[in-house]
Design an enzyme around this catalytic site. Sequence first.
Site, PDB file in Angstrom:
ATOM      1  N   GLY A  79       0.801  -1.212   0.000  1.00 43.07           N
ATOM      2  CA  GLY A  79       0.000   0.000   0.000  1.00 43.07           C
ATOM      3  C   GLY A  79       0.836   1.265   0.000  1.00 43.07           C
ATOM      4  O   GLY A  79       2.042   1.244   0.243  1.00 43.07           O
ATOM      5  N   SER A 122       6.809   2.726  -5.229  1.00 43.67           N
ATOM      6  CA  SER A 122       6.880   2.286  -6.624  1.00 43.67           C
ATOM      7  C   SER A 122       5.629   2.666  -7.419  1.00 43.67           C
ATOM      8  O   SER A 122       5.634   2.606  -8.648  1.00 43.67           O
ATOM      9  CB  SER A 122       7.096   0.765  -6.682  1.00 43.67           C
ATOM     10  OG  SER A 122       6.059   0.089  -5.983  1.00 43.67           O
ATOM     11  N   GLU A 123       4.562   3.053  -6.712  1.00 36.37           N
ATOM     12  CA  GLU A 123       3.349   3.502  -7.390  1.00 36.37           C
ATOM     13  C   GLU A 123       3.325   5.028  -7.544  1.00 36.37           C
ATOM     14  O   GLU A 123       2.267   5.631  -7.686  1.00 36.37           O
ATOM     15  CB  GLU A 123       2.101   3.039  -6.627  1.00 36.37           C
ATOM     16  CG  GLU A 123       1.952   1.541  -6.507  1.00 36.37           C
ATOM     17  CD  GLU A 123       1.586   0.843  -7.808  1.00 36.37           C
ATOM     18  OE1 GLU A 123       1.606   1.502  -8.869  1.00 36.37           O
ATOM     19  OE2 GLU A 123       1.326  -0.370  -7.755  1.00 36.37           O
ATOM     20  N   HIS A 178      -4.619  -2.745   0.040  1.00 39.64           N
ATOM     21  CA  HIS A 178      -4.885  -4.110  -0.419  1.00 39.64           C
ATOM     22  C   HIS A 178      -5.893  -4.772   0.527  1.00 39.64           C
ATOM     23  O   HIS A 178      -5.588  -5.778   1.180  1.00 39.64           O
ATOM     24  CB  HIS A 178      -3.587  -4.915  -0.460  1.00 39.64           C
ATOM     25  CG  HIS A 178      -2.518  -4.321  -1.303  1.00 39.64           C
ATOM     26  ND1 HIS A 178      -1.177  -4.505  -1.064  1.00 39.64           N
ATOM     27  CD2 HIS A 178      -2.587  -3.516  -2.404  1.00 39.64           C
ATOM     28  CE1 HIS A 178      -0.463  -3.856  -1.972  1.00 39.64           C
ATOM     29  NE2 HIS A 178      -1.302  -3.231  -2.790  1.00 39.64           N
TER      30      HIS A 178
END
Length: 218
Positions: free
Chosen positions: A28, A74-75, A96
């Site tokens: 997340g 990474s998002e 998630h």
Amino acid sequence: MSSQDIRLELCKYAQKTVSNKLVVGPGGNLSARYEGKMYLSPSGFALDEIQPEQWVEVDIETGHITDIGLRPSSEVLMHLYAYRQNPNIGAMVHTHPPYCIAFTLVEKDLPIMFPDQAALVGKTVYVDYVLPTTDKLADAVVEKIEHSSILLGNHGLVTTGRNLREAYYRTEVVEESAKIFLIAKAIKEPKVLTKEEFEEIASLESEAYRIELLQKMK
């Protein structure tokens, strides 16, 4: 409100996200917008481990990291593109949640079933599975970013709001909605709100109801 206030608020909701089991491990990511910058969770950290100074400051227009040397989540592209696309977004929460993921394994369209869901979230849309951390996922989310809640197939949930509190509580409501649906569906076809019932709640007359709910959820 200052950038330090934003960092402290991010810590508060990051801890709530973990304590309510909406993510596990380092999963997340959360972010909030402030004066042309976004403050995003760093890569490799469990959300409840992040200290106020560790939220990564990123310039929204350029995408440049403008403070400490930690790598952003990474998002990062998903958050960055969303803020660029919709200036009304003040915060984004990507989690998630187990019932949401379970729902996407068997369904796509989450119906509106109860008043809190209608008032606080409205329609939840769906995006087919896309490889996480890629620009393809960022593009797919941004295509539907006018909606405040987006289910990601086999992956999780994205919610947005004018502030962190609104974005976070939308996450809780969508997860509860997915849980209710799956429980009811195991017994028989769930009875959902009609279009007219939903529109009545979502109308301007329901704004006071929505605000009152948010106040209670502090």
